[in-house]
Design a protein around this motif. Structure first.
Motif, PDB file in Angstrom:
ATOM      1  N   ALA A 228      22.847 -12.782 -10.708  1.00  0.00           N
ATOM      2  CA  ALA A 228      23.800 -12.187 -10.740  1.00  0.00           C
ATOM      3  C   ALA A 228      24.879 -12.498  -9.803  1.00  0.00           C
ATOM      4  N   GLU A 229      24.346 -13.270  -8.646  1.00  0.00           N
ATOM      5  CA  GLU A 229      25.491 -13.514  -7.255  1.00  0.00           C
ATOM      6  C   GLU A 229      25.949 -14.850  -7.893  1.00  0.00           C
ATOM      7  N   TYR A 230      25.214 -16.062  -8.275  1.00  0.00           N
ATOM      8  CA  TYR A 230      25.198 -17.331  -8.994  1.00  0.00           C
ATOM      9  C   TYR A 230      26.742 -17.086  -9.963  1.00  0.00           C
ATOM     10  N   LEU A 231      26.368 -16.033 -10.876  1.00  0.00           N
ATOM     11  CA  LEU A 231      27.582 -15.757 -12.060  1.00  0.00           C
ATOM     12  C   LEU A 231      28.558 -14.751 -11.252  1.00  0.00           C
ATOM     13  N   ASP A 232      28.577 -14.467 -10.971  1.00  0.00           N
ATOM     14  CA  ASP A 232      29.396 -13.903 -10.336  1.00  0.00           C
ATOM     15  C   ASP A 232      30.051 -14.578  -9.883  1.00  0.00           C
ATOM     16  N   ILE A 233      29.806 -15.870  -8.536  1.00  0.00           N
ATOM     17  CA  ILE A 233      30.728 -17.091  -8.293  1.00  0.00           C
ATOM     18  C   ILE A 233      31.252 -17.727  -9.448  1.00  0.00           C
ATOM     19  N   LEU A 234      30.684 -17.987 -10.399  1.00  0.00           N
ATOM     20  CA  LEU A 234      31.199 -18.571 -11.808  1.00  0.00           C
ATOM     21  C   LEU A 234      31.573 -18.180 -12.422  1.00  0.00           C
ATOM     22  N   ARG A 235      32.338 -16.894 -12.023  1.00  0.00           N
ATOM     23  CA  ARG A 235      33.300 -16.087 -12.949  1.00  0.00           C
ATOM     24  C   ARG A 235      34.444 -15.629 -12.482  1.00  0.00           C
ATOM     25  N   LEU A 236      34.548 -15.903 -10.596  1.00  0.00           N
ATOM     26  CA  LEU A 236      35.742 -15.920 -10.434  1.00  0.00           C
ATOM     27  C   LEU A 236      36.549 -17.762  -9.747  1.00  0.00           C
ATOM     28  N   CYS A 237      35.495 -18.875 -10.355  1.00  0.00           N
ATOM     29  CA  CYS A 237      36.077 -20.140 -10.579  1.00  0.00           C
ATOM     30  C   CYS A 237      36.326 -19.812 -11.344  1.00  0.00           C
ATOM     31  N   ARG A 238      36.801 -19.806 -11.858  1.00  0.00           N
ATOM     32  CA  ARG A 238      37.655 -20.076 -14.215  1.00  0.00           C
ATOM     33  C   ARG A 238      37.926 -20.632 -13.137  1.00  0.00           C
ATOM     34  N   SER A 239      39.349 -20.803 -11.903  1.00  0.00           N
ATOM     35  CA  SER A 239      40.009 -21.093 -11.842  1.00  0.00           C
ATOM     36  C   SER A 239      39.918 -21.049 -10.295  1.00  0.00           C
ATOM     37  N   PRO A 240      40.582 -22.382  -9.001  1.00  0.00           N
ATOM     38  CA  PRO A 240      40.008 -22.311  -7.797  1.00  0.00           C
ATOM     39  C   PRO A 240      40.765 -20.953  -7.151  1.00  0.00           C
ATOM     40  N   MET A 241      39.134 -21.212  -5.859  1.00  0.00           N
ATOM     41  CA  MET A 241      39.119 -20.432  -5.047  1.00  0.00           C
ATOM     42  C   MET A 241      38.247 -20.735  -4.272  1.00  0.00           C
ATOM     43  N   SER A 242      39.252 -19.926  -2.771  1.00  0.00           N
ATOM     44  CA  SER A 242      38.936 -21.038  -1.347  1.00  0.00           C
ATOM     45  C   SER A 242      37.293 -19.940  -0.946  1.00  0.00           C
ATOM     46  N   VAL A 243      36.815 -20.392  -0.520  1.00  0.00           N
ATOM     47  CA  VAL A 243      35.137 -20.062  -0.372  1.00  0.00           C
ATOM     48  C   VAL A 243      35.574 -18.725   0.573  1.00  0.00           C
ATOM     49  N   ALA A 244      36.989 -18.415   1.502  1.00  0.00           N
ATOM     50  CA  ALA A 244      37.081 -17.321   1.899  1.00  0.00           C
ATOM     51  C   ALA A 244      36.786 -16.450   0.967  1.00  0.00           C
ATOM     52  N   GLU A 245      37.924 -16.236  -0.691  1.00  0.00           N
ATOM     53  CA  GLU A 245      38.380 -15.113  -1.028  1.00  0.00           C
ATOM     54  C   GLU A 245      36.958 -15.534  -1.981  1.00  0.00           C
ATOM     55  N   ILE A 246      36.250 -15.744  -2.177  1.00  0.00           N
ATOM     56  CA  ILE A 246      34.788 -15.700  -2.845  1.00  0.00           C
ATOM     57  C   ILE A 246      34.404 -14.620  -2.148  1.00  0.00           C
ATOM     58  N   GLY A 247      33.892 -15.087  -0.832  1.00  0.00           N
ATOM     59  CA  GLY A 247      33.551 -13.855  -0.062  1.00  0.00           C
ATOM     60  C   GLY A 247      34.346 -12.448   0.273  1.00  0.00           C
ATOM     61  N   ALA A 248      35.356 -12.704  -0.211  1.00  0.00           N
ATOM     62  CA  ALA A 248      36.506 -11.055   0.486  1.00  0.00           C
ATOM     63  C   ALA A 248      36.253 -10.342  -0.827  1.00  0.00           C
ATOM     64  N   LYS A 249      35.978 -10.748  -2.276  1.00  0.00           N
ATOM     65  CA  LYS A 249      36.218 -10.336  -3.518  1.00  0.00           C
ATOM     66  C   LYS A 249      34.499 -10.035  -3.554  1.00  0.00           C
ATOM     67  N   LEU A 250      33.367 -11.149  -3.243  1.00  0.00           N
ATOM     68  CA  LEU A 250      31.907  -9.866  -3.159  1.00  0.00           C
ATOM     69  C   LEU A 250      31.974  -9.460  -2.488  1.00  0.00           C
ATOM     70  N   ASN A 251      32.132  -9.312  -1.232  1.00  0.00           N
ATOM     71  CA  ASN A 251      31.699  -9.029  -0.103  1.00  0.00           C
ATOM     72  C   ASN A 251      30.315  -8.986   0.774  1.00  0.00           C
ATOM     73  N   LEU A 252      30.868 -10.478   0.954  1.00  0.00           N
ATOM     74  CA  LEU A 252      29.436 -10.890   1.562  1.00  0.00           C
ATOM     75  C   LEU A 252      29.420 -11.944   3.324  1.00  0.00           C
ATOM     76  N   PRO A 253      29.261 -11.242   3.663  1.00  0.00           N
ATOM     77  CA  PRO A 253      29.290 -12.732   4.644  1.00  0.00           C
ATOM     78  C   PRO A 253      29.583 -14.134   4.417  1.00  0.00           C
ATOM     79  N   LEU A 254      30.354 -14.716   4.867  1.00  0.00           N
ATOM     80  CA  LEU A 254      30.534 -16.013   4.841  1.00  0.00           C
ATOM     81  C   LEU A 254      29.087 -16.798   4.657  1.00  0.00           C
ATOM     82  N   ALA A 255      28.551 -16.810   5.615  1.00  0.00           N
ATOM     83  CA  ALA A 255      28.063 -17.443   5.845  1.00  0.00           C
ATOM     84  C   ALA A 255      26.798 -17.793   4.880  1.00  0.00           C
ATOM     85  N   ALA A 256      26.592 -16.304   3.743  1.00  0.00           N
ATOM     86  CA  ALA A 256      25.951 -16.779   2.743  1.00  0.00           C
ATOM     87  C   ALA A 256      26.209 -16.475   1.563  1.00  0.00           C
ATOM     88  N   VAL A 257      27.874 -16.549   1.748  1.00  0.00           N
ATOM     89  CA  VAL A 257      28.883 -17.200   0.455  1.00  0.00           C
ATOM     90  C   VAL A 257      28.378 -18.821   0.556  1.00  0.00           C
TER      91      VAL A 257
END
Length: 123
Positions: free
Chosen positions: A52-81
């Motif tokens: 599920a976490e991988y699918l969430d990232i793929l859905r978010l990345c349909r358009s370009p997104m930074s690593v920090a933005e992905i972490g914020a949207k998933l509410n996960l620490p940057l290291a995990a993202v």
């Protein structure tokens, strides 16, 4: 603990989730990922069969997104993202572009910087 299990903190939320999401890993295999690395889903990738976490990232990345933005949207620490994104890059689900490091860019002219500083001090 008001009926909640010991792994939950009211302010912080689940305390073991990032560890379980990364399957216990603490380092990303790609060391060139940073907060401003841009990622985008590879064309035609559905991510079928991914967690599920991988699918969430793929859905978010349909358009370009930074690593920090992905972490914020998933509410996960940057290291995990970074670990999850690294996995997706290795699986060719994501494409990425890291910014040039300061070693690859032009170094500003120190004389110009000193002149600007001197001018500001005279104001």
């Amino acid at each position: 603990m008001n009926g909640r299990e010991s792994w939950y903190d009211d302010d912080a939320g689940p305390l073991v989730r990032p560890f379980t999401v990364t399957r216990g890993r603490t380092k990303a295999s790609r060391t060139d990922l940073n907060m401003i690395t841009m990622v985008i889903a590879a064309p035609g990738e559905s991510g079928r069969g991914l967690d599920a976490e991988y699918l969430d990232i793929l859905r978010l990345c349909r358009s370009p997104m930074s690593v920090a933005e992905i972490g914020a949207k998933l509410n996960l620490p940057l290291a995990a993202v970074k670990i999850l994104i690294s996995d997706l890059i290795e699986g060719r689900y994501l494409l990425f572009s890291s910014p040039m490091s300061s070693y690859e860019t032009d170094v500003p002219d120190m004389n110009l910087l000193q002149a600007v500083l001197d001018g500001i001090r005279r104001l």
